[in-house]
Scaffold this motif. Structure first.
Motif, PDB file in Angstrom:
ATOM      1  N   SER A   1       0.831  -1.196   0.000  1.00 49.49           N
ATOM      2  CA  SER A   1       0.000   0.000   0.000  1.00 49.49           C
ATOM      3  C   SER A   1       0.869   1.250   0.000  1.00 49.49           C
ATOM      4  CB  SER A   1      -0.902   0.001   1.238  1.00 49.49           C
ATOM      5  OG  SER A   1      -1.547   1.248   1.387  1.00 49.49           O
TER       6      SER A   1
ATOM      7  N   VAL B   1       1.519   8.678  -6.337  1.00 48.88           N
ATOM      8  CA  VAL B   1       1.056   9.745  -5.453  1.00 48.88           C
ATOM      9  C   VAL B   1       1.660  11.071  -5.916  1.00 48.88           C
ATOM     10  CG1 VAL B   1       0.718   8.216  -3.489  1.00 48.88           C
ATOM     11  CG2 VAL B   1       2.945   9.288  -3.823  1.00 48.88           C
TER      12      VAL B   1
ATOM     13  N   PRO C   1       5.864   4.756  -1.679  1.00 52.36           N
ATOM     14  CA  PRO C   1       4.811   5.113  -0.722  1.00 52.36           C
ATOM     15  C   PRO C   1       4.756   6.615  -0.498  1.00 52.36           C
ATOM     16  CG  PRO C   1       6.737   4.372   0.463  1.00 52.36           C
ATOM     17  CD  PRO C   1       7.066   4.248  -1.006  1.00 52.36           C
ATOM     18  N   ARG C   2       3.756   7.043   0.244  1.00 53.06           N
ATOM     19  CA  ARG C   2       3.629   8.476   0.531  1.00 53.06           C
ATOM     20  C   ARG C   2       4.731   8.972   1.471  1.00 53.06           C
ATOM     21  NH1 ARG C   2      -1.482  10.037  -1.155  1.00 53.06           N
ATOM     22  NH2 ARG C   2      -2.996   8.339  -1.295  1.00 53.06           N
ATOM     23  N   ARG C   3       5.197   8.097   2.376  1.00 52.00           N
ATOM     24  CA  ARG C   3       6.165   8.512   3.393  1.00 52.00           C
ATOM     25  C   ARG C   3       7.342   7.542   3.423  1.00 52.00           C
ATOM     26  NH1 ARG C   3       1.354   8.496   5.588  1.00 52.00           N
ATOM     27  NH2 ARG C   3       1.784   6.707   6.926  1.00 52.00           N
TER      28      ARG C   3
ATOM     29  N   ASP D   1       0.118   3.811   1.415  1.00 52.47           N
ATOM     30  CA  ASP D   1      -0.035   4.426   2.732  1.00 52.47           C
ATOM     31  C   ASP D   1       0.838   3.760   3.794  1.00 52.47           C
ATOM     32  OD1 ASP D   1      -1.955   6.341   1.927  1.00 52.47           O
ATOM     33  OD2 ASP D   1      -3.507   4.805   1.969  1.00 52.47           O
ATOM     34  N   GLN D   2       1.542   2.685   3.440  1.00 50.34           N
ATOM     35  CA  GLN D   2       2.435   2.019   4.387  1.00 50.34           C
ATOM     36  C   GLN D   2       3.827   2.643   4.280  1.00 50.34           C
ATOM     37  OE1 GLN D   2       2.648  -2.206   3.923  1.00 50.34           O
ATOM     38  NE2 GLN D   2       4.286  -2.461   5.411  1.00 50.34           N
ATOM     39  N   PRO D   3       4.324   3.304   5.337  1.00 50.56           N
ATOM     40  CA  PRO D   3       5.619   3.978   5.251  1.00 50.56           C
ATOM     41  C   PRO D   3       6.763   2.998   4.987  1.00 50.56           C
ATOM     42  CG  PRO D   3       4.383   4.684   7.192  1.00 50.56           C
ATOM     43  CD  PRO D   3       3.684   3.480   6.646  1.00 50.56           C
TER      44      PRO D   3
END
Length: 210
Positions: A83, A129, A106-108, A85-87
């Motif tokens: 995902s 993203v 990922p986002r982060r 959203d999983q750092p």
């Protein structure tokens, strides 16, 4: 007769309710034919199991058909991609860590290097993203960040005590390209942001990349 060892190897722990494909059903059928040839099941049982195989709609319906045959299990769905959203956490003491090739961004992301080095190469990564937050922490270590041409990179959120922050990826951003927001701190280390160098571009061409 086709070697049954060529049947797909399953990934455990996946949803038995997911739909199976024609290739999945044919793989199970080949295992059953091989088992009949070895004398593990008789012809009437082979016929019955083949009927159930080609009528099966899900992985859960396929699984029992080969569960009692040694070395074979019904194919299962491939694991889903991680995902966004999983750092992602990349952390090293005195060693080296490299994140490169084809990977999902990922986002982060956190990159921590006490005395070693961390290299994050986005040039062949898949980024779905619009903005990526990258936190760096470096004691005496280094963090190298490689981005494709067209990406927008902001490094004003990095605090450098004695170390240095160098952003060489300063071309005008391409419309719709991701933005990389770099934050964090470093003591004696270095953060370097750049585009792929000639050696990296040559390796990518050699391996069939664009």
């Amino acid at each position: 007769m086709t070697d049954a060892s060529r049947a797909p190897v399953p990934h455990p722990d996946h949803d038995p309710g997911l739909r199976a494909s024609d290739a999945d059903r044919e793989a199970v059928a080949e295992v059953l034919r091989e088992a009949a040839g070895d004398g593990r099941i008789d012809l009437s049982e082979l016929h019955e199991r083949l009927e159930r195989t080609f009528e099966a709609k899900t992985y859960g319906e396929l699984a029992p058909l080969t569960a009692d045959l040694p070395g074979h299990r019904a194919p299962t769905a491939p694991p889903p991609p991680p995902s966004v959203d999983q750092p992602m956490v990349l952390k090293t003491g005195a060693g080296d860590i490299t994140q490169t090739g084809h990977w999902e961004v990922p986002r982060r992301i956190s990159a921590h290097s006490r005395m070693g080095s961390v290299k994050i190469d986005f040039s062949q990564a898949v980024c779905r993203v619009p903005e990526v937050a990258l936190e760096v922490k470096a004691g005496m270590g280094d963090v190298t960040i490689v981005v494709p041409h067209g990406w927008s990179v902001r490094t004003h959120g990095v605090r450098a005590h004695v170390g240095s922050v160098r952003n060489k990826a300063v071309e005008p951003p391409a419309p719709g390209a991701p933005t990389l927001e770099v934050t964090g701190s470093l003591a004696l280390g270095e953060v370097l942001v750049r585009y792929p160098n000639r050696w990296e571009q040559w390796l990518r061409r050699r391996d069939g990349g664009a």
